[in-house]
Design an enzyme around this catalytic site. Structure first.
Site, PDB file in Angstrom:
ATOM      1  CG  ASP A  74       4.689  22.054 -24.138  1.00 55.14           C
ATOM      2  OD1 ASP A  74       5.153  22.551 -23.102  1.00 55.14           O
ATOM      3  OD2 ASP A  74       4.776  22.601 -25.248  1.00 55.14           O
ATOM      4  CB  THR A 107       3.297  26.923 -21.734  1.00 51.37           C
ATOM      5  OG1 THR A 107       3.507  25.523 -21.577  1.00 51.37           O
ATOM      6  CG2 THR A 107       4.548  27.538 -22.291  1.00 51.37           C
ATOM      7  CB  THR A 108       0.102  24.048 -18.369  1.00 51.70           C
ATOM      8  OG1 THR A 108       0.744  23.289 -19.390  1.00 51.70           O
ATOM      9  CG2 THR A 108      -1.275  23.507 -18.117  1.00 51.70           C
ATOM     10  CG  ASP A 405       9.097  22.570 -22.043  1.00 52.22           C
ATOM     11  OD1 ASP A 405       9.232  23.325 -23.021  1.00 52.22           O
ATOM     12  OD2 ASP A 405       8.012  22.113 -21.679  1.00 52.22           O
TER      13      ASP A 405
END
Length: 541
Positions: A74, A107-108, A405
């Site tokens: 994550d 988020t990545t 998520d």
């Protein structure tokens, strides 16, 4: 003038200049050197995260200074646990955190995109283009990309009775996580939880009503969604009943103990009779408290505070099951779920203030003595608990992040139900649109547009590379097919199924999430390109 960091002086022609104090103790980088130093730091962080992108992304092991081990892919968690000293690195950490707070997913991707934009900006700076012109060009290109996203977005049906499409989207989010071996079950739990607490007419989801409880042991498949509250407590006495039906709950924040004077006091017990009288007074008070709870009609007492063995024994004698040391957040959640009121004093307890639950039962786990209390069939069915199991604490922590998520993605779809296709399909479509727009421009910004277009391609390239495909070949083929077939849903076939159409794979992302990624990354890059002077205290001094 005492706060001025230097002294005024004049040269031989009378021209003033300033001599700054303590310059030898400061480290200073200016101009393009400062920008390139920032770009290098951001690129290093982006390259660390790049390998974690997509369903075949690799995990990272993060070991804290205390020796705590975290295994995750994550982006926000990796960034949070990386001990970054560089000032621009810290900005990248905040970038992934803001994407996590706003959307909960992507988020990545947002960090990889920001790194790619800075990499392209560096080559433009080397060609002599001013950083401000690059920043302005990126801003215009981001607007063009967002416009393209809105044109290819499709509405997504949200219906409580037909939740399969939502489950498929949650499965896309969980596909890259450690829980993917049972991601259908996890996705269904996430969707059910959100739909339980969602107000679809107002497009609102109250996350405070969703509690995630974990317990080490068992298999991940043993995880379940409880339409009620799970509390990590047991009945206060081993002989109290383990299953209660049609329960009336007294939710108490007052302790089961005799009242104490508010002022400082000292009691001298001089004889056995005095001690006996005191003992009887205490017992009388305990019995009075238990009777007050019983007379209100309560069949279960939930206490925020503890009580001693004597009170516990009296509760058992009067057939009033009780749970002690229940935390504040759990007390509030139980009150919301059961429709009861939190009572601060025994005198205020009335039948109207009691909560109701259809079933209260104790769960026990394997051969361990661990037990938990489940309050189900509540008056207000909106409060739900996701109960996760797993082989060790690390797997459970990652499962908790993954389910968070999935919950966030379903929530963002309820708020804005338009979707775009994943697997890099949306990025390739935006890249083609921005490159096309660049050919219409006559100003210097056309270079920034082309650089933005190349940066967007970094997402599908990383996805292809992480899936073991040839990145450049895969991207070239997809770009050619998207133009020829006018099909913006063609993306990287990460699962190597032979079909690149993301529509058939149900690989979809919310439009809000994708737009947010592009806008946040562009904002950060603009900010970094506008910094041309860095002063910091030299650590060696």
């Amino acid at each position: 003038m005492s706060a001025f960091p230097g002294t005024f002086a004049f040269d031989e022609y009378g021209r003033p200049f300033i001599i700054l104090r303590e310059q030898e103790r400061e480290k200073r980088i200016t101009g393009n050197d400062a920008i390139k130093s920032h770009i290098l730091a951001a690129r290093q962080i982006a390259s660390t995260l790049k390998t974690s992108l997509g369903p075949k992304g690799l995990d990272k092991i993060m070991v804290s200074s205390d020796g705590d081990v975290t295994v995750t892919n994550d982006g926000a968690t990796i960034m949070k646990l990386m001990e970054v000293d560089h000032e621009i690195g810290k900005l990248m950490v905040q970038l992934s955190q803001s994407q996590d707070d706003e959307i909960g997913d992507g988020t990545t991707g947002v960090v990889v995109l920001a790194g790619a934009l800075l990499e392209q900006a560096e080559s433009l700076i080397d060609r002599g283009i001013h950083p401000i012109r690059i920043a302005d060009g990126f801003e215009l290109a981001a607007q063009c990309a967002v416009k393209q996203l809105e044109s290819i977005a499709e509405p997504f049906p949200i219906d409580r009775n037909h939740k399969e499409p939502l489950v498929k989207i949650a499965m896309t989010t969980l596909g890259s996580k450690i829980v993917n071996k049972c991601h259908l079950q996890m996705a269904t739990m996430a969707v059910d939880a959100v739909l339980n607490v969602a107000d679809i007419e107002k497009k609102d989801v109250n996350f405070e009503l969703i509690k995630i409880e974990t317990k080490v042991g068992g298999r991940m498949e043993d995880s379940m969604l409880v339409k009620g509250v799970v509390v990590d407590k047991t009945m206060s006495h081993a002989q109290m009943p383990k299953v209660l039906k049609d329960v009336k709950l007294a939710i108490l924040t007052c302790p089961f103990e005799p009242p104490k004077p508010k002022t400082k006091h000292k009691l001298d017990v001089t004889s056995a009779e005095d001690y006996r009288a005191l003992r009887e007074y205490e017992q009388e008070k305990f019995i009075q408290m238990v009777k007050q709870v019983k007379e209100a009609g309560a069949t279960l007492a939930i206490c925020q505070w503890g009580f001693d063995d004597e009170a516990n024994h009296l509760l058992l004698q009067h057939e009033l099951p009780a749970v002690r040391w229940v935390g504040g957040p759990e007390i509030e959640l139980i009150a919301i779920a059961t429709g009861g009121r939190i009572v601060p004093r025994f005198e205020e307890l009335t039948p109207e203030k009691l909560g109701t639950a259809g079933l209260v039962r104790e769960l026990s786990f394997g051969t361990s003595k661990d037990k938990m209390l489940v309050i189900e069939e509540c008056k207000n069915s909106k409060a739900v608990t996701i109960f996760l199991r797993g082989g060790n604490a690390m797997i459970i922590a990652e499962a908790k992040r993954s389910i968070h998520d999935a919950l966030c993605v379903v929530r963002s779809l309820i708020k804005d139900n338009r979707i775009v296709y994943g697997g890099g399909a949306a990025e390739i479509s935006c890249s083609l649109a921005v490159a096309k727009e660049a050919d219409q421009l006559s100003t210097l910004e056309q270079y920034a547009f082309r650089a933005f277009s190349v940066a967007l391609e970094n997402i599908p390239l990383a996805l292809a590379e992480n899936s073991g495909l040839h990145p450049i070949e895969t991207l070239s083929e997809l770009k050619a097919r998207q133009v020829a077939e006018k099909c913006p849903s063609l993306g990287v076939d990460c699962m190597l199924s032979g079909d690149s159409d993301m529509k058939t794979h149900n690989v979809v992302e919310s439009l809000h999430s994708k737009k947010q990624q592009i806008l946040l990354a562009t904002q950060l890059v603009k900010m970094i390109l506008k910094i041309d002077d860095v002063r910091s205290k030299d650590a060696q001094q």
